[in-house]
Design a protein around this motif. Structure first.
Motif, PDB file in Angstrom:
ATOM      1  N   ILE A   1      -1.958  19.490  21.908  1.00 54.46           N
ATOM      2  CA  ILE A   1      -0.862  20.678  22.049  1.00 54.46           C
ATOM      3  C   ILE A   1       0.306  20.310  21.419  1.00 54.46           C
ATOM      4  CG2 ILE A   1       0.021  22.188  23.830  1.00 54.46           C
ATOM      5  CD1 ILE A   1      -3.120  21.961  23.784  1.00 54.46           C
ATOM      6  N   LEU A   2       0.730  19.061  21.896  1.00 53.07           N
ATOM      7  CA  LEU A   2       2.059  18.627  21.200  1.00 53.07           C
ATOM      8  C   LEU A   2       2.110  18.577  19.719  1.00 53.07           C
ATOM      9  CD1 LEU A   2       2.929  15.631  23.414  1.00 53.07           C
ATOM     10  CD2 LEU A   2       4.201  17.879  23.513  1.00 53.07           C
ATOM     11  N   ILE A   3       0.992  18.508  19.170  1.00 52.64           N
ATOM     12  CA  ILE A   3       1.099  18.307  17.402  1.00 52.64           C
ATOM     13  C   ILE A   3       1.077  19.754  16.934  1.00 52.64           C
ATOM     14  CG2 ILE A   3      -0.594  17.947  15.466  1.00 52.64           C
ATOM     15  CD1 ILE A   3      -1.591  15.266  17.220  1.00 52.64           C
ATOM     16  N   LYS A   4       0.466  20.523  17.585  1.00 61.52           N
ATOM     17  CA  LYS A   4       0.625  22.080  17.134  1.00 61.52           C
ATOM     18  C   LYS A   4       1.724  22.418  17.231  1.00 61.52           C
ATOM     19  CE  LYS A   4      -2.771  24.394  15.959  1.00 61.52           C
ATOM     20  NZ  LYS A   4      -3.313  24.531  14.631  1.00 61.52           N
TER      21      LYS A   4
ATOM     22  N   ILE B   1      -8.267  22.516  26.651  1.00 56.21           N
ATOM     23  CA  ILE B   1      -8.592  24.161  26.563  1.00 56.21           C
ATOM     24  C   ILE B   1      -7.511  24.709  27.405  1.00 56.21           C
ATOM     25  CG2 ILE B   1     -10.443  25.698  26.873  1.00 56.21           C
ATOM     26  CD1 ILE B   1     -12.316  23.733  26.316  1.00 56.21           C
ATOM     27  N   ILE B   2      -7.584  24.404  28.732  1.00 53.07           N
ATOM     28  CA  ILE B   2      -6.591  25.091  29.432  1.00 53.07           C
ATOM     29  C   ILE B   2      -5.089  25.314  29.108  1.00 53.07           C
ATOM     30  CG2 ILE B   2      -5.487  24.974  31.788  1.00 53.07           C
ATOM     31  CD1 ILE B   2      -7.972  24.022  32.904  1.00 53.07           C
ATOM     32  N   LEU B   3      -4.520  24.149  28.520  1.00 55.01           N
ATOM     33  CA  LEU B   3      -3.302  24.059  28.178  1.00 55.01           C
ATOM     34  C   LEU B   3      -3.280  24.814  26.632  1.00 55.01           C
ATOM     35  CD1 LEU B   3      -2.696  20.325  28.637  1.00 55.01           C
ATOM     36  CD2 LEU B   3      -1.593  22.253  29.971  1.00 55.01           C
ATOM     37  N   ALA B   4      -4.235  24.661  25.953  1.00 56.63           N
ATOM     38  CA  ALA B   4      -4.050  25.590  24.475  1.00 56.63           C
ATOM     39  C   ALA B   4      -4.140  26.900  24.734  1.00 56.63           C
ATOM     40  CB  ALA B   4      -5.321  25.144  23.505  1.00 56.63           C
ATOM     41  N   VAL B   5      -4.896  27.372  25.751  1.00 55.14           N
ATOM     42  CA  VAL B   5      -4.919  29.033  26.089  1.00 55.14           C
ATOM     43  C   VAL B   5      -3.466  29.291  26.743  1.00 55.14           C
ATOM     44  CG1 VAL B   5      -6.023  30.746  27.589  1.00 55.14           C
ATOM     45  CG2 VAL B   5      -7.361  29.131  26.373  1.00 55.14           C
ATOM     46  N   ALA B   6      -2.924  28.410  27.832  1.00 55.43           N
ATOM     47  CA  ALA B   6      -1.665  28.669  28.276  1.00 55.43           C
ATOM     48  C   ALA B   6      -0.661  28.545  27.477  1.00 55.43           C
ATOM     49  CB  ALA B   6      -1.546  27.903  29.396  1.00 55.43           C
ATOM     50  N   ILE B   7      -0.470  27.526  26.512  1.00 56.02           N
ATOM     51  CA  ILE B   7       0.748  27.317  25.988  1.00 56.02           C
ATOM     52  C   ILE B   7       0.571  27.866  24.334  1.00 56.02           C
ATOM     53  CG2 ILE B   7       2.315  25.300  24.760  1.00 56.02           C
ATOM     54  CD1 ILE B   7       1.404  23.638  27.281  1.00 56.02           C
ATOM     55  N   LEU B   8      -0.490  27.715  23.764  1.00 57.35           N
ATOM     56  CA  LEU B   8      -0.504  28.121  22.447  1.00 57.35           C
ATOM     57  C   LEU B   8      -1.270  29.369  22.345  1.00 57.35           C
ATOM     58  CD1 LEU B   8      -1.984  24.844  21.009  1.00 57.35           C
ATOM     59  CD2 LEU B   8       0.562  25.488  20.950  1.00 57.35           C
ATOM     60  N   ALA B   9      -1.693  30.055  23.349  1.00 55.79           N
ATOM     61  CA  ALA B   9      -2.212  31.388  23.442  1.00 55.79           C
ATOM     62  C   ALA B   9      -3.389  31.535  22.449  1.00 55.79           C
ATOM     63  CB  ALA B   9      -0.967  32.504  22.844  1.00 55.79           C
TER      64      ALA B   9
ATOM     65  N   LEU C   1      -5.731  19.103  12.358  1.00 53.28           N
ATOM     66  CA  LEU C   1      -5.067  19.936  13.386  1.00 53.28           C
ATOM     67  C   LEU C   1      -3.965  21.047  12.587  1.00 53.28           C
ATOM     68  CD1 LEU C   1      -4.291  17.796  16.479  1.00 53.28           C
ATOM     69  CD2 LEU C   1      -5.273  20.230  16.421  1.00 53.28           C
ATOM     70  N   GLN C   2      -3.795  20.660  11.320  1.00 54.42           N
ATOM     71  CA  GLN C   2      -3.013  21.577  10.537  1.00 54.42           C
ATOM     72  C   GLN C   2      -3.586  22.796  10.641  1.00 54.42           C
ATOM     73  OE1 GLN C   2      -0.030  21.171   9.087  1.00 54.42           O
ATOM     74  NE2 GLN C   2       0.302  19.183   8.344  1.00 54.42           N
ATOM     75  N   THR C   3      -4.984  23.042  10.651  1.00 55.27           N
ATOM     76  CA  THR C   3      -5.471  24.537  10.546  1.00 55.27           C
ATOM     77  C   THR C   3      -6.521  24.794  11.689  1.00 55.27           C
ATOM     78  OG1 THR C   3      -7.295  23.445   9.073  1.00 55.27           O
ATOM     79  CG2 THR C   3      -5.135  24.426   8.100  1.00 55.27           C
ATOM     80  N   LEU C   4      -6.928  23.733  12.286  1.00 54.54           N
ATOM     81  CA  LEU C   4      -7.831  24.148  13.542  1.00 54.54           C
ATOM     82  C   LEU C   4      -7.203  24.089  14.730  1.00 54.54           C
ATOM     83  CD1 LEU C   4     -10.919  23.951  13.572  1.00 54.54           C
ATOM     84  CD2 LEU C   4     -11.034  21.435  14.129  1.00 54.54           C
ATOM     85  N   GLU C   5      -7.869  24.924  15.564  1.00 53.36           N
ATOM     86  CA  GLU C   5      -7.486  25.165  16.835  1.00 53.36           C
ATOM     87  C   GLU C   5      -7.560  23.928  17.747  1.00 53.36           C
ATOM     88  OE1 GLU C   5     -10.172  27.950  17.871  1.00 53.36           O
ATOM     89  OE2 GLU C   5      -9.075  29.686  17.464  1.00 53.36           O
ATOM     90  N   ALA C   6      -6.637  23.702  18.583  1.00 55.51           N
ATOM     91  CA  ALA C   6      -6.538  22.593  19.358  1.00 55.51           C
ATOM     92  C   ALA C   6      -7.634  22.256  20.303  1.00 55.51           C
ATOM     93  CB  ALA C   6      -5.185  22.447  20.262  1.00 55.51           C
ATOM     94  N   GLN C   7      -8.219  23.218  20.935  1.00 54.68           N
ATOM     95  CA  GLN C   7      -9.336  23.302  21.649  1.00 54.68           C
ATOM     96  C   GLN C   7     -10.604  22.725  20.950  1.00 54.68           C
ATOM     97  OE1 GLN C   7     -10.700  27.035  23.463  1.00 54.68           O
ATOM     98  NE2 GLN C   7      -9.133  27.975  22.197  1.00 54.68           N
ATOM     99  N   THR C   8     -10.682  23.521  19.946  1.00 54.58           N
ATOM    100  CA  THR C   8     -11.795  22.998  18.871  1.00 54.58           C
ATOM    101  C   THR C   8     -11.785  21.743  18.637  1.00 54.58           C
ATOM    102  OG1 THR C   8     -11.996  25.250  18.136  1.00 54.58           O
ATOM    103  CG2 THR C   8     -13.227  23.901  16.906  1.00 54.58           C
ATOM    104  N   GLU C   9     -10.653  21.228  18.203  1.00 56.03           N
ATOM    105  CA  GLU C   9     -10.437  19.848  17.777  1.00 56.03           C
ATOM    106  C   GLU C   9     -10.945  18.928  18.680  1.00 56.03           C
ATOM    107  OE1 GLU C   9      -7.696  16.219  17.934  1.00 56.03           O
ATOM    108  OE2 GLU C   9      -7.805  17.967  19.250  1.00 56.03           O
ATOM    109  N   ARG C  10     -10.703  19.053  19.952  1.00 57.55           N
ATOM    110  CA  ARG C  10     -10.883  18.119  21.047  1.00 57.55           C
ATOM    111  C   ARG C  10     -12.438  18.069  21.188  1.00 57.55           C
ATOM    112  NH1 ARG C  10      -8.214  13.789  22.540  1.00 57.55           N
ATOM    113  NH2 ARG C  10      -8.806  13.323  24.617  1.00 57.55           N
TER     114      ARG C  10
END
Length: 311
Positions: free
Chosen positions: A31-34, A270-278, A102-111
């Motif tokens: 999340i922080l990296i994105k 995933i929870i944070l990616a949806v809540a913070i990064l939409a 993570l430059q192009t991939l979603e945070a939840q998929t990366e994890r």
């Protein structure tokens, strides 16, 4: 004299708590990296800043661990060199591939992709050391990679070249981290967890900073104040603090207990990616997450029970 039963329970509960908090902080990393990439920071520059801010802490811990031991208890030069080499593999190569993905991939998929590394440990163990392949490992791997196939196959947007390239970078990160885990086990026994971590992280920090100095200009470090606040948070709360929390937790509940607790990390990301990064979360993400976490969790539980019976 054995400690009272209640003290033992309290000791283990503290260990579970430390490991859980460490997993939560590691879940923040993507999340922080994105959020940092929004400011146009380069991967190599970001890693140099992250490790440059972390290096004094790890070096200080290494010096403390070294001088608190008697000369007979200190690892030899060969063990130190191997620990440094393995650290560069696990925390330089793997981190760079992960951050680049993570430059192009979603945070939840990366994890979720990173979370499959235990199966790569099994595969590399078979190829390199001739370890036996277990049925539960193959079954868990099948479930996990089926989950990733669902996520990518059901969402055509994920099949574009940039997303697939990002996924390959992150899979490379998982593979190099699996190799790190495989080679680090013996060295951790030789050096001790704290000293090994200090040597490995310090070596990776120096090599990443050297890579930046050889390939980038100091102007690449320029960033607005909000980006620097995020990078400081990345270095402290998603690098230094969780590293020591997880080590302390492992000392109380063992590596298997820590691995089981770590299964919550992708869910938190995933929870944070949806809540913070939409980031989107529909049925493909739900099914994929269930299969990846379920497959890895099943493998971890069976492996833990197998090791307990073998003792």
């Amino acid at each position: 004299m054995n400690p009272p039963a209640d003290h033992g329970v309290r000791w283990r509960l503290i260990g579970f708590g430390l490991s859980a908090v460490g997993s939560l902080l590691f879940a923040l990393k993507g999340i922080l990296i994105k959020l940092i990439y929004v400011y146009g920071i380069d991967t190599t520059a970001l890693l140099a800043i992250r490790m440059g801010l972390s290096l004094p802490v790890f070096a200080g811990v290494g010096v403390y661990e070294w001088y608190r031991r008697s000369p007979a208890d200190r690892p030899d030069i060969k063990s130190i060199g191997l620990a440094a080499t393995v650290g560069v593999l696990g925390y330089h190569c793997s981190s760079w591939l992960d951050f680049e993905g993570l430059q192009t991939l979603e945070a939840q998929t990366e994890r979720l992709i990173l979370f499959t590394y235990p199966f790569l440990v099994i595969i590399f163990g078979r190829v390199i050391f001739g370890h036996r392949l277990r049925a539960h490992a193959l079954g868990g791997a099948g479930l996990a990679y089926a989950g990733l196939a669902v996520m990518f196959g059901a969402e055509p947007a994920r099949l574009n070249p940039s997303m697939l390239t990002g996924a390959m970078f992150v899979f490379g990160a998982a593979a190099t981290f699996a190799l790190y885990q495989l080679f680090a086990r013996e060295l951790i026994l030789r050096c001790g967890p704290a000293l090994f971590t200090a040597i490995a992280m310090s070596a990776a920090s120096v090599s990443l900073i050297t890579q930046f100095l050889l390939t980038r200009d100091f102007g690449d470090l320029a960033a607005p104040a909000p980006a620097w606040r995020l990078m400081v948070a990345l270095a402290i709360f998603s690098t230094v603090v969780p590293t020591f929390l997880m080590s302390a937790g492992t000392a109380r509940i063992g590596a298997q207990g820590t691995a089981i607790i770590s299964t919550v990390s992708p869910l938190l990301t995933i929870i944070l990616a949806v809540a913070i990064l939409a980031e989107p979360f529909g049925w493909p993400e739900a099914v994929g997450t269930l299969l990846v976490v379920g497959g890895t969790g099943l493998f971890t539980l069976i492996e833990t029970r197998s090791q307990r019976r073998a003792r």
